[in-house]
Structure formats: structure tokens, C-alpha cells
Design an enzyme around this catalytic site. Structure first.
Site, mmCIF file in Angstrom:
data_model
loop_
_atom_site.group_PDB
_atom_site.id
_atom_site.type_symbol
_atom_site.label_atom_id
_atom_site.label_comp_id
_atom_site.label_asym_id
_atom_site.label_seq_id
_atom_site.Cartn_x
_atom_site.Cartn_y
_atom_site.Cartn_z
ATOM 1 N N ARG A 24 0.788 -1.269 0.068
ATOM 2 C CA ARG A 24 0.138 0.240 0.160
ATOM 3 C C ARG A 24 1.031 1.342 0.127
ATOM 4 O O ARG A 24 0.948 1.897 -1.029
ATOM 5 C CB ARG A 24 -0.929 0.084 1.215
ATOM 6 C CG ARG A 24 -2.126 1.164 1.167
ATOM 7 C CD ARG A 24 -1.718 2.314 1.373
ATOM 8 N NE ARG A 24 -1.360 2.670 2.589
ATOM 9 C CZ ARG A 24 -0.802 3.338 3.611
ATOM 10 N NH1 ARG A 24 -0.680 4.692 2.428
ATOM 11 N NH2 ARG A 24 -0.398 3.700 4.714
ATOM 12 N N ASP A 25 1.454 1.450 1.066
ATOM 13 C CA ASP A 25 2.306 2.524 1.206
ATOM 14 C C ASP A 25 3.579 2.528 0.365
ATOM 15 O O ASP A 25 4.009 3.732 -0.340
ATOM 16 C CB ASP A 25 2.744 2.804 2.657
ATOM 17 C CG ASP A 25 3.170 4.191 2.917
ATOM 18 O OD1 ASP A 25 3.302 5.203 2.089
ATOM 19 O OD2 ASP A 25 3.995 4.321 3.960
ATOM 20 N N HIS A 218 6.641 4.722 12.494
ATOM 21 C CA HIS A 218 6.627 4.667 10.810
ATOM 22 C C HIS A 218 7.482 5.419 10.407
ATOM 23 O O HIS A 218 7.360 6.807 10.453
ATOM 24 C CB HIS A 218 5.059 4.816 10.448
ATOM 25 C CG HIS A 218 4.811 4.662 8.934
ATOM 26 N ND1 HIS A 218 4.250 3.694 8.349
ATOM 27 C CD2 HIS A 218 5.320 5.552 7.998
ATOM 28 C CE1 HIS A 218 4.335 4.246 6.982
ATOM 29 N NE2 HIS A 218 5.089 5.121 6.900
ATOM 30 N N HIS A 220 10.533 7.074 7.631
ATOM 31 C CA HIS A 220 10.999 7.536 6.317
ATOM 32 C C HIS A 220 12.522 7.622 6.330
ATOM 33 O O HIS A 220 13.000 8.071 7.405
ATOM 34 C CB HIS A 220 10.189 8.438 5.629
ATOM 35 C CG HIS A 220 8.909 7.965 5.215
ATOM 36 N ND1 HIS A 220 8.616 7.837 3.702
ATOM 37 C CD2 HIS A 220 7.728 7.495 5.684
ATOM 38 C CE1 HIS A 220 7.164 7.227 3.772
ATOM 39 N NE2 HIS A 220 6.961 7.010 4.991
ATOM 40 N N CYS A 251 5.319 9.744 -0.207
ATOM 41 C CA CYS A 251 3.881 10.342 -0.135
ATOM 42 C C CYS A 251 3.521 10.944 -1.362
ATOM 43 O O CYS A 251 4.188 12.073 -1.627
ATOM 44 C CB CYS A 251 3.812 11.235 1.081
ATOM 45 S SG CYS A 251 2.293 11.657 1.534
ATOM 46 N N ASN A 260 10.084 4.230 2.666
ATOM 47 C CA ASN A 260 10.172 3.769 4.039
ATOM 48 C C ASN A 260 11.287 2.907 4.472
ATOM 49 O O ASN A 260 12.264 2.679 3.622
ATOM 50 C CB ASN A 260 8.896 2.872 4.098
ATOM 51 C CG ASN A 260 7.494 3.436 4.088
ATOM 52 O OD1 ASN A 260 7.022 4.246 4.803
ATOM 53 N ND2 ASN A 260 7.135 3.334 2.618
#
Length: 309
Positions: A24-25, A218, A220, A251, A260
């Protein structure tokens, strides 16, 4: 070289849960649309490698993120493997929840912001309006028996507003969790956090009643700090870490957000620290190399580069 020498650091958990966000991300910012069948195979391979928790997709309008327009088709392709409490999907609003419920999912995630500017750019709403929008989403999801995660982005810095006060983040996080969410993920969306900042935020969250057992991190890797920040969080008691296989990600609404934390880099570090993840590192490296071929570029993960030589 196969695996690192094991030397525990102390004050570390025996085991952690990796919350895999690659499908997803990791893929949402790709310019070329990845075929649904490739996404499904990616998820199958990740599950086979031992990643229990995998965020599969997002039920957002296709105009927002075209890459994720195939959410329903993807879950249909995956069948039962794409459902259940360990296969969360991101939903921005009640319409997204409707789509997720129609597919029989067992878990969802909502995505808020600690800053006003990013809330406007990401959801076209203020922070207050965003939280009000999430209230019926969480209520309906809980009534349906779903597990619910709350993401809070821009927790350490914002490209438009600059440094974000810790108390501001804590306030938004508390309001999100008060909706009835099971887990909070604190996001360093543009990768500017450093270890002291991480520890300060975790401490303030605990002081405000959000226990460490309910928090995921989370990070990055924009400034190469994701792994250092993760180790700091682990020493602070965190046992849930978001990561993306191959270091994929970014993003679409914050151009300074790069990839990430790579799942392979996290697993390598955990192996050296004697922390169990349940993940087969060799399989994971092979998955990253396969996905890199699908995307037409090498994996940015340092561990993948080292072990692929």
C-alpha cells in the site's frame, strides 16, 4: 556473508511485529500502475516469507491515488489471504469504509495529520474536520467487529510548517485514539526525526495515557535515520514497526517524503540483536529483487544490495 553475529543490546523486546506497508504505502507513489496480479503475487510472497501483518491496499477515490484504484479487484484476487484482522486496508472516509466492508475485510486504518497544512493537502479538511470525519468510520468499523489502526502523519516535522511541537502531536494522537482505535502509528512522513525526538514523543504519549503496547512507529529514511530511530523506539518498549519491503514508498502529497524503512534492513538489525521477527530474510531479499524487476529499477535497501552481490 549470510547473517549478522548475534549480540543483544539489552532493554530490547524478545520479539516484534513487522507491520508491512509495501503493497500500500510502498506502491502508492509509483508513477506506472502496477498490474493487480503483480500486487497479489507480491502479497502472497510476503506472507510466505513470514510477514503476518500486511497492509494490502486503500479504498480511496481513483482520482486521489490511481495506483490503488484496483482495491476491490486485488482483494478479490487474493481471496481469504487478503482478509482478516492481519490484512488491514486504509480508508479515508465512510465511502471508503463501505468499499472495505463490501469486501469482507477484518481490519482498517485511518490516516490523520498532526499539522493543519498536511491535513488540508491530504484530506482537504482541517485537523478538527478530519477527526470529525473519522468518528463514524471508527464507530461503524468497531460495530462490525473490525480492528482499527490510527495513523498520525507529520509527527516530527512538516515541509510547510517546519518543526512540529511534541504536545501538538500528542493532542492529535489522543483525539484519534479516543475515537476507539486499537493501535496508533506515529509517522515521520518526511524522515526528519532523530532518536532524542523519538524518545521524547514516546514519553509524552505514555504520560497522556497512550501505552507503549498500543504504539507502532513509521519512519521514512530521507536523512538515513530510519533504522537509528527504530532501534531507539525498540529500546523505549515499542514492539510494532512499520516497514516496506525493498524500501519502497513515499507520499503523493509530500514530495520530500522518500522511501520507508526497508523491511530487509529492519530484519537484519533484529537478527543481530537477537530479536525474533518470524521473517525469512533470504526469501525477503528474493522478493525485493523480484519486485525491483517488476518496477524496472534496483531496490534501495542496503541489505538487499549487499546480499544480492
Amino acid at each position: 556473508m549470510g547473517l549478522p553475529q548475534v549480540e543483544p543490546l539489552g532493554e530490547m523486546p524478545d520479539r516484534i511485529t513487522i507491520y508491512e506497508v509495501g503493497p500500500r504505502d510502498g506502491l502508492q507513489n509509483e508513477k506506472s500502475v502496477v498490474p493487480t496480479q503483480v500486487k497479489a503475487e507480491f502479497i502472497r510472497r510476503l506472507a510466505a516469507a513470514g510477514l503476518d501483518t500486511i497492509e494490502t491496499t486503500s479504498f480511496v477515490p481513483p482520482s486521489w491515488i490511481p495506483q490503488l484504484a484496483d482495491a476491490a479487484d486485488l482483494l478479490g484476487e487474493l481471496g481469504e489471504l487478503g482478509r482478516g484482522p492481519q490484512r488491514p486496508v486504509l480508508v479515508p472516509n465512510e465511502r471508503g469504509l463501505d468499499g472495505a466492508l463490501a469486501q469482507g475485510v477484518g481490519a482498517i486504518a485511518i490516516f490523520g495529520s498532526a499539522t493543519e497544512t498536511f491535513a488540508r493537502k491530504n484530506l482537504n479538511r482541517s485537523v478538527n474536520e478530519s477527526i470529525a470525519m473519522f468518528e463514524p468510520v471508527v464507530r461503524r468499523a468497531r460495530d462490525a467487529g473490525l480492528w482499527v489502526r490510527a495513523y498520525v502523519s507529520m509527527c516530527f516535522g512538516d515541509p510547510w510548517e517546519g518543526p512540529v511541537p511534541v504536545d501538538q502531536v500528542v493532542d492529535v494522537a489522543a483525539r484519534m485514539m479516543d475515537l476507539g482505535c486499537d493501535q496508533l502509528s506515529i509517522g515521520d512522513t518526511i524522515g526528519v526525526a532523530t532518536p532524542g525526538h523519538v524518545l521524547a514523543l514516546l514519553t509524552r504519549l505514555a504520560d497522556n495515557g497512550i501505552g507503549i503496547e498500543r504504539i507502532g512507529v513509521h519512519f521514512h529514511d530521507t536523512y538515513g535515520q530510519a533504522l537509528a530511530n527504530t532501534v531507539t523506539a525498540l529500546r523505549g518498549g515499542v514492539t510494532v514497526v512499520d516497514a516496506s519491503t525493498g524500501g519502497l514508498g513515499g507520499c503523493p502529497y509530500a514530495k520530500s517524503a522518500t522511501g520507508n524503512l526497508a523491511t530487509e534492513d529492519l530484519v537484519w538489525t533484529c537478527k543481530g540483536l537477537g530479536i525474533e521477527t518470524g521473517v525469512d530474510l533470504d526469501q525477503l531479499v528474493q522478493i525485493s529483487m523480484w519486485m525491483a524487476q517488476q518496477l524496472g529499477r534496483p531496490s534501495p535497501s542496503r541489505v538487499v544490495k549487499a546480499l544480492a552481490c
